[in-house]
Design a protein around this motif. Structure first.
Motif, PDB file in Angstrom:
ATOM      1  N   ARG A 225      27.898  68.906  28.057  1.00 49.33           N
ATOM      2  CA  ARG A 225      29.294  68.869  28.495  1.00 49.33           C
ATOM      3  C   ARG A 225      29.438  69.272  29.965  1.00 49.33           C
ATOM      4  NH1 ARG A 225      29.683  70.747  23.125  1.00 49.33           N
ATOM      5  NH2 ARG A 225      31.020  69.449  21.829  1.00 49.33           N
ATOM      6  N   VAL A 230      26.617  65.204  32.533  1.00 51.06           N
ATOM      7  CA  VAL A 230      27.378  64.014  32.119  1.00 51.06           C
ATOM      8  C   VAL A 230      27.209  62.920  33.176  1.00 51.06           C
ATOM      9  CG1 VAL A 230      29.682  63.081  31.636  1.00 51.06           C
ATOM     10  CG2 VAL A 230      29.049  65.361  30.788  1.00 51.06           C
ATOM     11  N   ARG A 234      25.722  59.256  32.735  1.00 50.52           N
ATOM     12  CA  ARG A 234      26.595  58.096  33.015  1.00 50.52           C
ATOM     13  C   ARG A 234      25.935  57.149  33.998  1.00 50.52           C
ATOM     14  NH1 ARG A 234      32.616  58.367  31.985  1.00 50.52           N
ATOM     15  NH2 ARG A 234      32.481  56.545  33.335  1.00 50.52           N
ATOM     16  N   GLY A 237      24.229  54.615  32.370  1.00 45.50           N
ATOM     17  CA  GLY A 237      25.019  53.686  31.570  1.00 45.50           C
ATOM     18  C   GLY A 237      25.449  54.197  30.220  1.00 45.50           C
ATOM     19  N   THR A 238      25.945  55.441  30.160  1.00 42.15           N
ATOM     20  CA  THR A 238      26.461  55.902  28.881  1.00 42.15           C
ATOM     21  C   THR A 238      27.877  56.421  29.050  1.00 42.15           C
ATOM     22  OG1 THR A 238      25.934  57.180  26.919  1.00 42.15           O
ATOM     23  CG2 THR A 238      25.614  58.281  29.008  1.00 42.15           C
ATOM     24  N   GLU A 239      28.479  56.833  27.930  1.00 40.96           N
ATOM     25  CA  GLU A 239      29.862  57.314  27.982  1.00 40.96           C
ATOM     26  C   GLU A 239      29.918  58.822  28.094  1.00 40.96           C
ATOM     27  OE1 GLU A 239      31.502  55.420  24.475  1.00 40.96           O
ATOM     28  OE2 GLU A 239      30.433  53.645  25.196  1.00 40.96           O
ATOM     29  N   ASN A 240      31.162  59.336  28.179  1.00 36.29           N
ATOM     30  CA  ASN A 240      31.403  60.767  28.362  1.00 36.29           C
ATOM     31  C   ASN A 240      31.123  61.617  27.140  1.00 36.29           C
ATOM     32  OD1 ASN A 240      32.159  61.365  30.945  1.00 36.29           O
ATOM     33  ND2 ASN A 240      34.243  60.617  30.654  1.00 36.29           N
ATOM     34  N   ASP A 241      31.207  61.018  25.984  1.00 38.95           N
ATOM     35  CA  ASP A 241      31.078  61.756  24.739  1.00 38.95           C
ATOM     36  C   ASP A 241      29.763  62.549  24.704  1.00 38.95           C
ATOM     37  OD1 ASP A 241      31.267  62.299  21.891  1.00 38.95           O
ATOM     38  OD2 ASP A 241      29.693  60.783  21.722  1.00 38.95           O
ATOM     39  N   ALA A 244      26.824  60.991  22.998  1.00 42.58           N
ATOM     40  CA  ALA A 244      26.276  59.859  23.762  1.00 42.58           C
ATOM     41  C   ALA A 244      25.448  60.365  24.939  1.00 42.58           C
ATOM     42  CB  ALA A 244      27.405  58.949  24.246  1.00 42.58           C
ATOM     43  N   VAL A 245      25.928  61.431  25.579  1.00 41.89           N
ATOM     44  CA  VAL A 245      25.173  62.034  26.692  1.00 41.89           C
ATOM     45  C   VAL A 245      23.842  62.563  26.168  1.00 41.89           C
ATOM     46  CG1 VAL A 245      25.137  63.957  28.343  1.00 41.89           C
ATOM     47  CG2 VAL A 245      27.227  62.582  28.063  1.00 41.89           C
TER      48      VAL A 245
END
Ligand code: ZN
Ligand code: FE
Length: 256
Positions: A225, A230, A234, A237-241, A244-245
């Motif tokens: 977090r 993050v 990102r 190529g991933t999201e904030n969740d 997913a990180v």
């Protein structure tokens, strides 16, 4: 209160020896010979074997140890195959073991699926025996569980007190921190830790135990977090969740 010392085994495993007076327990004995050497050398009797998960480098020594100490109790995950297991555990139990005239062990069992599905951690007296789930500076590979399960397991461990000593099962710290620095090059606590760890390894010293406070400040897998972590995920190529990180970091580490 038990004393804890590492018994180096196999290529880079630590078998943790818990002792109180002449009674001993071991965590994740991948090999019997180095444990028997210590037991005999120090006049200890083996009362218990605690296993975190089924991989051979964590239980390959059970047979040999039971030949040496047939009455030892063997604790391990109920849903995995563990040689000689006498007490199947699922998490949520309390493991107690009274050697003659004293309490050797009083540990909480925590289910931490992810590396394997039945993986357990043992926690008590300020020590956390977490096998291949949380490593110093890193975490185990996802052989059987999902990123979501592993992330939840790591969060469960991270919620324990900051001064908890982390006794993981491998000496992977130096390589883990190289990866951590690729994720968070601007983390000064991490940079300091990497220098300290390099100096310890240069002297051949174990880098364990660590503490949860140190892990929370420098282990990227417990920092999903943090804005810099993050951002690094990102950029790949991933999201904030946070799950997913976490998944992106674990993938990245696999090929690092
Ligand atoms: Zn393993
Ligand atoms: Fe292992």
């Amino acid at each position: 209160m038990f004393d804890v010392t590492p018994i180096p085994a196999l290529k880079d495993n630590y078998i943790w020896l818990l002792r109180k007076d002449a009674s001993a327990a071991v965590v994740d004995p991948g090999d019997a010979a180095p444990v028997i050497d210590v037991l005999q050398g120090e006049g200890l009797s083996l009362a218990a074997i605690l296993v975190t998960h089924h991989h051979q480098d964590h239980q390959g020594g059970i047979d040999g140890l039971l030949a040496h100490a047939p009455s030892a109790t063997v604790f391990g995950p109920a849903q995995e195959f563990i040689t000689g297991r006498t007490h199947p555990l699922r998490g949520g139990e309390r493991v107690r073991l009274a050697a003659p005239g004293l309490d050797l062990l009083d540990l909480q069992v925590i289910a931490v699926p992810g590396h394997t599905l039945g993986h357990l951690a043992y926690y008590g007296e300020g020590g956390l025996f977490c096998g291949d789930t949380l490593f110093a500076g890193g975490c185990g590979r996802l052989f059987e569980g999902t990123p979501r399960a592993m992330f939840a397991s790591l969060e469960r461990l991270a919620a324990l007190p900051g001064d908890t000593r982390v006794y993981c099962a491998h000496e992977y710290t130096e390589a883990n921190l190289r990866f951590a620095l690729a994720v968070e090059p601007g983390n000064r606590a991490l940079r300091r830790r990497a220098d300290e760890v390099a100096a310890m390894r240069a002297k051949g010293l174990p880098t364990l135990p660590s503490t949860l406070a140190v892990e929370k400040a420098s282990n990227p897998f417990l920092r999903c977090r943090e804005p810099d972590v993050v951002a690094a995920a990102r950029a790949r190529g991933t999201e904030n969740d946070p799950v997913a990180v976490f998944a992106a970091l674990r993938e990245w580490k696999n090929s690092f």
